[in-house]
Design an enzyme around this catalytic site. Structure first.
Site, mmCIF file in Angstrom:
data_model
loop_
_atom_site.group_PDB
_atom_site.id
_atom_site.type_symbol
_atom_site.label_atom_id
_atom_site.label_comp_id
_atom_site.label_asym_id
_atom_site.label_seq_id
_atom_site.Cartn_x
_atom_site.Cartn_y
_atom_site.Cartn_z
ATOM 1 N N HIS A 40 2.268 1.990 -3.150
ATOM 2 C CA HIS A 40 1.374 2.985 -3.744
ATOM 3 C C HIS A 40 1.934 4.396 -3.659
ATOM 4 O O HIS A 40 1.203 5.365 -3.818
ATOM 5 C CB HIS A 40 0.001 2.927 -3.074
ATOM 6 C CG HIS A 40 -0.746 1.668 -3.361
ATOM 7 N ND1 HIS A 40 -2.022 1.419 -2.892
ATOM 8 C CD2 HIS A 40 -0.404 0.553 -4.080
ATOM 9 C CE1 HIS A 40 -2.432 0.226 -3.301
ATOM 10 N NE2 HIS A 40 -1.455 -0.316 -4.010
ATOM 11 N N ASP A 76 0.859 -1.174 0.000
ATOM 12 C CA ASP A 76 0.000 0.000 0.000
ATOM 13 C C ASP A 76 0.902 1.233 0.000
ATOM 14 O O ASP A 76 2.018 1.179 -0.516
ATOM 15 C CB ASP A 76 -0.947 -0.029 1.211
ATOM 16 C CG ASP A 76 -2.266 0.681 0.949
ATOM 17 O OD1 ASP A 76 -2.225 1.850 0.534
ATOM 18 O OD2 ASP A 76 -3.334 0.089 1.160
#
Length: 299
Positions: A145, A122
């Site tokens: 991310h 993430d």
């Protein structure tokens, strides 16, 4: 100096604080250092989602040298803290692991993160509401991310984020590079934010403002209110994206982004047969020496 290994039992193994594994709370002048490993056995805990290491209501922190492996949720959570330095940290989780943010910051100020490596599923770093004077330098991120301001304004909440500065960082195969993300219907502000001297290698969204953030549909497509984004600088970006749209400034249709600067940028697309381009919705500011050009920025 050694390895600390999480249990492989039910969520009750964590005791009352089931959202975290190791917690430091209300400590001033805390120093955590060493070359040891925190192994959270993340795949066993992804459904119950405990964070590995949480600092809450601490001040004058000095955290360095640690390695966190396979977190169940966030590797490191920083909440209601002030004046902290995090350096020479390594955070590792598989790229398919859910919600395994590297460092998650909320309601904290004067936090410095430097000289660290984050590989996760993430956000490498997520900066949430109530955060200010956050400095991130010499960070290697990927996969993951990217570095995100937000998400902000969920369920109509008021968000306040300012003085966030990211410099001399590299992104390798990340979903995003520099990202600001807000939900429709929120309020407040995200301002005085800079991303400078950034290297990206096959990042999907090297530069992204997304004021329509909605990971699980359906969501409201347009609202009369939004988190106000202003005074944001993207400067000195170099590298490649595996899609053609390398700069996306997607601002609220009702509350525009203002004083956005895109300068000294050279981003190229590796998507076959397509050249790099930029796009905007209701973004205002200026751009210079940018490839691709950002002509859509309105004066």
């Amino acid at each position: 100096m050694g390895n600390i290994v999480a249990p492989r039992k039910s969520a009750s193994s964590w005791g009352q604080e089931q959202n975290s594994w190791i917690i430091f709370s209300k400590v001033e002048g805390l120093k955590v250092t060493g070359n040891g490993n925190l192994d959270a056995k993340g795949a066993d805990w992804w459904n119950s989602c405990p964070s590995t290491l949480r600092f809450q209501s601490c001040s004058f922190l000095d955290v360095s040298g640690l390695t966190s492996i396979d977190s169940g949720r966030n590797h490191i959570s920083i909440d209601n803290c002030s004046h902290g330095t995090f350096s020479s940290i390594t955070l590792i989780a598989p790229d398919e692991s859910p919600n395994t943010d590297g460092i998650d910051i909320a309601n904290s100020n004067n936090i410095e993160i430097m000289n660290s490596n984050i590989t996760t599923g993430d956000d490498c770093i997520a900066i949430n509401s109530g955060s200010s004077y956050i400095n991130i330098t010499k960070l290697s991120c990927g996969p993951g991310h990217g570095i995100s301001v937000g998400s902000l304004g969920k369920n109509g909440e008021k968000a306040e984020v300012e003085e966030i500065h990211v410099k001399n960082c590299s992104f390798y195969g990340t979903m995003n590079g520099a990202r600001i993300k807000t939900w429709q219907g929120g309020s407040g502000y995200a301002r005085k934010i800079s991303f400078e001297e950034i290297q990206v290698f096959d990042s999907f969204n090297p530069i992204l403002i997304d004021q329509y953030y909605c990971p699980k549909k359906p969501c409201t497509s347009q609202s009369a209110s939004a988190v106000q984004i202003s005074d944001v600088t993207f400067k000195g970006f170099r590298g490649t994206s595996d899609k053609a749209e390398v700069i996306k400034l997607s601002c609220s249709q009702t509350v525009s982004c203002t004083n956005i600067l895109v300068e000294d940028v050279d981003l190229r697309s590796t998507e076959a047969g397509k050249g790099a381009y930029s796009s905007c919705i209701n973004a205002h500011g200026r751009s210079s020496q940018s490839a691709p050009p950002v002509d859509c920025l309105l004066p």
